[in-house]
Enzyme design. Structure first.
Site, PDB file in Angstrom:
ATOM      1  N   ASP A  32       2.933 -14.033   2.351  1.00  0.00           N
ATOM      2  CA  ASP A  32       3.687 -13.868   1.296  1.00  0.00           C
ATOM      3  C   ASP A  32       4.120 -14.580   0.221  1.00  0.00           C
ATOM      4  OD1 ASP A  32       2.605 -10.867   2.788  1.00  0.00           O
ATOM      5  OD2 ASP A  32       4.526 -11.560   3.262  1.00  0.00           O
ATOM      6  N   GLU A 207      -0.413  -3.657  -3.245  1.00  0.00           N
ATOM      7  CA  GLU A 207       0.486  -4.625  -2.929  1.00  0.00           C
ATOM      8  C   GLU A 207       0.815  -5.857  -3.085  1.00  0.00           C
ATOM      9  OE1 GLU A 207      -0.023  -4.136   1.380  1.00  0.00           O
ATOM     10  OE2 GLU A 207      -0.857  -6.421   1.411  1.00  0.00           O
TER      11      GLU A 207
END
Ligand SMILES: *[C@@H]1O[C@H](CO)[C@@H](O)[C@H](O)[C@H]1NC(C)=O
Ligand SMILES: *[C@@H]1O[C@H](CO)[C@@H](O)[C@H](O)[C@H]1NC(C)=O
Ligand SMILES: *[C@@H]1O[C@H](CO)[C@@H](O)[C@H](O)[C@H]1NC(C)=O
Ligand SMILES: *[C@@H]1O[C@H](CO)[C@@H](O)[C@H](O)[C@H]1NC(C)=O
Length: 559
Positions: A32, A207
Site C-alpha cells: 500500500d 479501494e
C-alpha cells in the site's frame, strides 16, 4: 586487443546492470505505498499492520534508493494494537502535503471478526519534518484506505475513503466528504463517489482512492479486484473533485493478471499513487508480489513504473506492458544497490535501529540496551500469543540472504519453558524457531527447533552438554524456496543446519485469518506461559548480521 574488448564488454554489461531502476524499489513486505514529492525529495509510507512502531516512511532523492527515515505512529499512545490478530492493525496510509505541512491519513482495524462488529476508524496526523507527529485527529466516517486531497483550485480539503453503503448491506465503494483538518468532521455532504469498473456487489473491493489534479482534470485512481491475483489499478476523471466521474476507456491501467499470464512472477499489481519529478516525468508507485512457485514469502512489496500521458489526458503505466523484474527504467544515472550492503547491528547505541519492530503496542518494557548488547526482559508471552512478547523483528529484505544472531553468554536456563532464540516469523500461527532452552528431563542447555505447519508443532532438541555457553550463534539461511535453521558454536564458524522448511509455509493465511504481511526475522526470549524466573539469568544478543546475495528471480514463475 581481444582482452580489452572483453573487459569493455564486461564493463558495459556491469554498468548496464548497475544503472537505472529495477523492482522492487522497497524490498521486503511494504504494501500500500503512498508516494509524495516535496522539493527534491520523495517519500513513501507503507502499511505496518500489527507491527510497532507503525507506518514506516522512506525517503529517496532518485526514486531508486530508499532509506527508512521515520515512523508516523511511534508513540504507544497513538496506536492501540492490543490483541490484534495477524493482518489487522494499521493499514494503507496516504501522505499529503498541505500548506507546508505533511499529513498522513491512516486506519486501524482492531479486529476483523464479523461477529464482533468492530469496524475500522480513520484518523490523520500532521508533521513539519515527518519525524515529530501531532496527536491523532479522528475522522467521522468509518472505512478503509483514507486519503486527504487538498484541492489546489478551491483550497478545500476532502477525505476520500473506501466505505460501506450502509451498516446492513455493507457493499463497499469510494466515499467522500469535505473535511475540517482541525476537527476531523465532515463540513459538507458525505456521499458516494465512485464504485469502480467491476460488477458492484457484496464482494467488490473498490479501494485505495488517491486523488490528484492535472491540467484542468481531477483524477481518482483506485485499486480493484481484491489484493490477490485480480488486484489492479483503475482511474476516472472529472472537472470537479466531487464528480461526476468519467472512467478511463483503457482501464485497467495496471494489471499483471490481465495478460493471461498467471505464470508471471510479478502478480497482484495495484494500489497505485502517481508522482511527478521536478523535470516533469511521472511515475506510479504500487504494490506487487513476487511469486515463488505460486507463493510470496516476502508478501507485497513496493514497486515503481514510468507513466506517460496520452493525448486525451489519460495516464499510461509501463507502456501498457506487464511488470517484469528484468526490466529497468528511469534515469540511467541512478545507481541502485540491487544487492544491499550487509546489515550489522551490535546494539551499541542506547536506541534501536529504526528497522527493528515489536509486535502490537508495547505496554511493558521488553528489552534494554546498555551499549554492549540487547538484553531481553522476557514475559509470559511468546510468538504464538496475540500479545507483545519480548521480541524484536526485522522484515526479510531479500529472497536470498542469511540472518545470523549471536547470543549473549548464557549462564543457565531453568527448564524447557524458558527459551531464547530466533525465528522466521509470518504470524502468530506461522513461525519457525531455533533457540536455546533448558533440556526436557535433564539438566543443562539444549538447542531446539520448532517448525509450525498448520499449527502442528514439530520440535526437536539437541543437548549442548553444558550449563552455560558463550559465542553461540543462530542462523537462518533464506533462499527463494526454503528456510534452513542452524547454529554455530562461534559467530564465524560454518553453520550446522538442524531443520529446513519450505518458504511456502510462510506465505499463506491460516484458515479464517488474513495474512497481509511477509516474512520477518525475530529475536525473542520467553517464559513460555510463566514469569521468567525471579532469579533467572539475563538473556539477549550481542550481534546480528544479515548478508544478502544476488536474487536471480526469473520473470516467469517457473522453478
Ligand atoms: C505464460 O503464459 C502465457 C499465456 O498463457 C503463454 O503464452 C506463455 O508462453 C507462457 N510463458 C512461459 C514462459 O511459460
Ligand atoms: C520426559 O520424561 C517423561 C516421563 O519419563 C516422558 O514421558 C517424556 O517422553 C520425556 N520427554 C522427553 C522429551 O524425553
Ligand atoms: C492447512 O490446513 C488447512 C485447513 O485448516 C488446509 O485447507 C490446507 O490444505 C492445509 N495446508 C497444508 C499445506 O497442509
Ligand atoms: C543465492 O546466492 C547464492 C550465493 O551467492 C548463489 O549461488 C545463488 O545462485 C543465489 N540464488 C538465486 C536464486 O539467486
Amino acid at each position: 586487443m581481444m582482452t580489452t574488448l572483453l573487459v569493455m564488454l564486461l564493463y558495459s554489461w556491469l554498468f548496464a546492470l548497475a544503472t537505472a531502476i529495477r523492482n522492487p524499489i522497497i524490498s521486503g513486505w511494504n504494501p500500500d505505498p503512498s508516494v509524495l514529492r516535496v522539493g527534491d525529495s520523495y517519500y513513501v509510507a507503507t502499511s505496518s499492520f500489527e507491527y510497532f512502531p507503525s507506518t514506516p516512511i522512506y525517503k529517496s532523492t532518485d526514486l531508486g534508493n530508499w532509506e527508512l527515515i521515520s515512523h508516523a505512529f511511534a508513540d504507544p499512545q497513538s496506536q492501540h494494537l492490543f490483541g490484534v490478530p495477524t493482518g489487522a492493525g494499521s493499514w494503507a496510509p496516504t501522505l499529503s502535503y498541505i500548506d507546508g505541512t505533511f499529513y498522513i491519513a491512516c486506519m486501524t482495524r482492531w479486529t476483523y471478526d464479523p461477529v464482533a462488529k468492530v469496524w475500522p476508524r480513520i484518523y490523520f496526523a500532521s508533521s513539519v519534518d515527518l519525524v515529530e507527529w501531532s496527536d491523532l485527529t479522528w475522522a467521522e466516517p468509518w472505512g478503509i484506505d483514507p486519503s486527504l486531497f487538498h484541492d489546489p483550485q478551491s483550497k478545500k480539503t476532502y477525505l476520500n475513503l473506501m466505505a460501506p453503503n450502509n451498516n446492513e448491506d455493507r457493499i463497499w465503494g469510494i466515499y467522500q466528504c469535505e473535511i475540517s483538518l482541525i476537527t476531523g468532521k465532515c463540513i459538507d455532504s458525505y456521499h458516494s463517489l465512485w464504485n469502480g469498473t467491476l460488477t458492484h456487489n457484496i464482494n467488490s473491493r473498490p479501494e485505495g482512492p488517491k486523488m490528484f489534479y492535472r491540467l484542468g482534470f481531477y483524477y481518482l485512481m483506485i485499486a480493484e479486484g481484491g489484493t490477490d491475483d485480480l488486484h489492479r489499478t483503475t482511474i476516472a476523471r472529472s472537472g470537479s473533485p466531487t464528480g461526476p466521474w468519467e472512467p478511463n476507456p483503457n482501464n485497467p491501467l495496471l494489471f499483471n493478471g490481465a495478460y493471461g499470464y498467471d505464470n508471471l512472477t510479478v502478480q497482484s499489481t495495484g494500489h497505485s499513487t502517481l508522482v511527478e519529478t521536478p523535470g516533469g516525468d511521472w511515475y506510479a508507485a504500487f504494490l506487487a508480489r513476487r511469486k515463488i512457485k505460486g507463493s510470496s514469502p516476502l508478501g507485497r512489496e513496493t514497486f515503481l513504473t514510468p507513466v506517460k500521458w496520452s493525448q486525451e489526458g489519460w495516464p499510461i503505466l509501463n507502456n501498457e506492458e506487464p511488470i517484469m523484474l528484468s526490466k529497468s527504467f528511469g534515469p540511467s544515472d541512478v545507481h541502485q544497490h540491487l544487492v544491499p550492503a550487509t546489515f550489522h547491528d551490535e546494539f551499541t547505541s542506547s536506541v534501536l535501529h529504526p528497522s527493528w519492530y515489536q509486535l502490537r503496542t508495547p505496554y511493558t518494557s521488553n528489552f534494554a540496551l546498555d551499549g554492549h548488547g540487547l538484553t531481553f526482559k522476557p514475559n509470559v508471552y511468546g510468538l504464538s500469543d496475540r500479545d507483545t512478547p519480548a521480541a524484536l523483528l526485522r522484515k526479510q529484505k531479500s529472497l536470498n540472504m542469511t540472518f545470523s544472531a549471536t547470543l549473549s553468554a548464557i549462564q543457565g536456563l531453568y527448564g524447557p519453558k524458558m527459551t531464547v532464540g530466533i525465528s522466521a516469523y509470518l504470524s502468530e500461527f506461522q513461525h519457525q524457531d531455533i533457540g536455546v532452552t533448558g533440556c526436557v528431563n535433564a539438566t543443562g542447555l539444549c538447542l531446539y527447533t520448532t517448525l509450525l505447519k498448520n499449527c502442528t508443532a514439530l520440535s526437536k532438541q539437541i543437548p549442548l552438554n553444558q550449563t552455560s555457553i558463550s559465542g553461540l550463534t543462530l542462523h537462518i539461511r533464506a533462499t527463494p524456496l526454503d528456510y534452513q535453521l542452524g547454529y554455530s558454536l562461534h559467530p564465524h564458524l560454518t553453520p550446522t543446519y538442524l531443520a529446513t522448511i519450505s518458504s511456502s509455509w510462510q506465505a499463506f493465511a491460516p484458515a479464517n485469518y488474513l495474512v497481509f504481511e511477509g516474512n520477518s526475522f525475530a529475536l525473542f526470549a520467553s517464559g513460555g506461559g510463566e514469569p521468567w524466573p525471579y532469579n533467572g539469568h539475563d538473556v539477549g544478543f550481542t550481534e546480528v548480521v544479515e548478508t544478502y546475495f544476488e536474487e536471480n528471480i526469473p520473470d516467469y514463475d517457473i522453478w
